[in-house]
Design an enzyme around this catalytic site. Structure first.
Site, mmCIF file in Angstrom:
data_model
loop_
_atom_site.group_PDB
_atom_site.id
_atom_site.type_symbol
_atom_site.label_atom_id
_atom_site.label_comp_id
_atom_site.label_asym_id
_atom_site.label_seq_id
_atom_site.Cartn_x
_atom_site.Cartn_y
_atom_site.Cartn_z
ATOM 1 N N THR A 188 -7.666 6.352 -4.209
ATOM 2 C CA THR A 188 -8.427 6.558 -5.433
ATOM 3 C C THR A 188 -8.765 7.996 -5.746
ATOM 4 O O THR A 188 -9.444 8.409 -4.931
ATOM 5 C CB THR A 188 -9.257 5.402 -5.879
ATOM 6 O OG1 THR A 188 -8.605 4.114 -5.891
ATOM 7 C CG2 THR A 188 -9.874 5.753 -7.301
ATOM 8 N N THR A 401 -10.387 -2.273 8.554
ATOM 9 C CA THR A 401 -11.341 -2.877 9.879
ATOM 10 C C THR A 401 -12.257 -2.129 10.365
ATOM 11 O O THR A 401 -12.641 -1.054 10.089
ATOM 12 C CB THR A 401 -9.988 -2.993 10.902
ATOM 13 O OG1 THR A 401 -9.544 -1.937 11.211
ATOM 14 C CG2 THR A 401 -9.164 -4.245 10.409
#
Lengths: 401, 401
Positions: A188, A401
């Site tokens: 983004t 993760t």
């Protein structure tokens, strides 16, 4: 102006304050992740949003509200994009804005919302609402705003300019976050710009649109945008002076200053691309048209083969021409001339002898410039990219993760 | 058929022989780099070439010759793409074909030329011409052909099938080379297919075009092709039988067999993508249209964020939806359902609870399948990609040097 530091970005302009807190959106992270910038009076607003069909909830909400042309505050969080979160996501974005409105005595419609981070996970609303309660705005917190919107960015990106327009000093400042390779489909891009100039809403929008096309859109390929990309500008008029609009004396100056801010922020984003060691500037001239030039410049800057060649300090100019060739823009290899900095690699389609060790040296500099003249017309454009390294893969393989 | 081994790919079909030599195109390399496949009689030919505007000299030459619909031999080299080499490059391609024609008693127009390797460096013609003199074709050299066209490929890619069509057994076999990430703009894709079926030239072309659209074009994004991509098929009719053409009894069988060969070769290319650990299959259903389905499937398979997530064994499904969202195809996130193998990650826009350790395990398998149903219509498509690892960067940073 006085106490406002121009180095604060979004709080460089008069009447703007910011605040940031760490509310724990991303497990294990200790950086601030929730932030607000707000004006001491209603401001005109213009905004440009992602074209992604899976636009995030905050984009859907803010796009609708920015259409009104007025806003007072922008709340933003990192660590969670609130994208692909369905009706609950939209409700969460509304609740975020309502909480900010309530805390600062605004109406819900005055508050825009931005989010960035992982896609498809509901926002942890209790943490966010508790965080909003703790926001304490100050004019010295522009850097905190820039810090709070960062994800894998390694540093804040802020910039501001001061210009005399219409008889008064005005400031335009902003913060941005990028990370990701930016193209072709990367993380983004958020940009929040504030100014104390008095700017007519429609002109504010056309100025922003033009600036974004030459800057943020030249580091991010059209259509290849994330679910959350947004660039917005708030103009609160606190500096006074005459209203700036299409055809007024200050129009040109204002647009140029806004372009300066967008250019610097866009280049900072690329320079801090994931795993990047250098900024690659692609200058295209002689294209059949301006849009051909843009297509070609962006295609080269986005090419993974060009990016890895620069990382490997390999002056493999064929990859540059190849990326130009599949861009969709007109190209006749026999009319093309390519320079790396001041070294001519290709003249009118013929590879030139060059000092390879010097070329390698140039490719190891923080700024690498390729200039491609197509010999077909007057179209020109500049695009920016970064090299592609092992770290790019590491960062993106380990992101959630 | 007898002595012909079906495992030989381009020499599986009757009447085809191949030869390969090492002529030293790439300094320091010891693998064969020059090869020919030729038919013992003139063959019908169909071909599909790169759309890149910087099309390489051999592409320009072979495109023109393939338009005649007839060819007898294909000469190919690796280590040098003969691309962006100007008028000299075109002359070199012509000289290559003339030398092959002379050596095997053909006319120049009967010889197609393919090249792959570094762009922008003139072909070392003395080495190549000397190499052509040493070519000794045999029916057992199909694997040698496949080896000689490899660049950073780690293994040969050959496949052949045998089918009874029109009362006779025919074979269709081929060799391909890929390497590179294949998309968005990666290394050259070459595919050479031979068959002893008797096939009418126009039907041969439409069959090839359809097969390429479903296979090689689903691993390589339109317009994002290299300067040298080419897939061609030679049909020499040595098996006899009735002529296969549009509307004939064998048409369907032949097209399906050609599709089988193209599918296997295309998937082999992806599986051997630079640094790849797995094949990613993207199955899109429920799209608004077939072309939407293709666009979406390819966008997902080409996404660097999806590729790195799979490499990191991270079931980050938001990246899959994000890539669908910027593909240009219709998408309503609230109607989308996504599976990783048999695990439902997303149902009608809502993230589902799933066994994370099992998902991680599935992402470490040699075949990773994402199935995305868009819930909008009947459009369906399948695309293939591979994961993106550190080795991808290493290979591409070190390619020329």
């Amino acid at each position: 102006m006085g106490e406002h530091g121009i180095e604060q970005g979004v709080t460089a302009a008069q009447g703007f304050a910011a605040a940031a807190v760490q509310c724990g959106i991303k497990e294990g992270s200790t950086k601030p992740d929730l932030t607000v910038v707000l004006s001491d009076r209603p401001a005109n607003v213009a905004a440009v949003f992602t074209q992604n069909r899976a636009a995030a909830a905050p984009v859907i909400l803010s796009r609708e509200r920015a259409n009104n042309g007025r806003a007072t505050a922008v709340v933003a969080n990192s660590g969670n994009a609130n994208a692909c979160t369905g009706p609950q996501g939209l409700q969460d974005a509304r609740d975020m804005s309502a909480a900010v409105a309530q805390r600062f005595g605004l109406s819900d419609d005055d508050v825009l919302v931005l989010s960035t981070g992982v896609i498809g996970v509901p926002l942890p609303m209790p943490k966010i609402l508790h965080g909003i309660d703790r926001l304490e705005p100050s004019a010295d917190a522009g850097l905190d705003f820039a810090h709070a919107i960062m994800t894998t960015d390694t540093r804040q990106k802020v910039y501001a300019v001061e210009r005399e327009i219409g008889g008064v000093n005005v400031r335009i400042g902003g913060a941005a976050k990028g990370s990701g390779m930016i193209h072709p489909n990367m993380a983004t891009l958020l940009g929040v710009i504030t100014t104390d100039a008095q700017v007519e809403p429609q002109f504010l929008h056309s100025s922003l649109k033009s600036a974004v096309d030459l800057t943020f859109n030249m580091i991010s390929i059209d259509g290849d945008t994330s679910t959350n990309d947004a660039v917005l500008v708030l103009a609160n008029g606190a500096a006074g002076g005459t209203l700036i609009g299409e055809g007024t004396a200050g129009a040109e100056l204002f647009s140029r200053a806004l372009l300066d801010v967008c250019t610097t922020l866009a280049k900072e984003i690329v320079r801090d691309g994931e795993g990047a060691h250098c900024l690659i500037e692609i200058r295209v001239t002689g294209a059949h048209s301006g849009s051909d030039a843009r297509q070609i410049a962006r295609s080269i800057s986005a090419s993974a083969l060009v990016k890895t060649a620069v990382f490997g300090a390999d002056p493999n100019w064929g990859r540059v021409l190849c990326a130009a060739g599949y861009s969709g823009g007109e190209l006749d290899p026999d009319r093309a001339t390519l320079h790396l900095d001041d070294i001519c690699l290709l003249r009118l389609g013929t590879g030139m002898p060059y000092d390879r060790s010097r070329a390698t040296e140039l490719l190891r500099q923080p700024l690498v410039t390729f200039s491609l003249d197509l010999g077909l017309g007057d179209g020109a454009a500049v695009a920016w990219g970064c090299d592609m390294s092992y770290d790019y893969v590491r960062i993106n393989a380990e992101y959630t993760t």
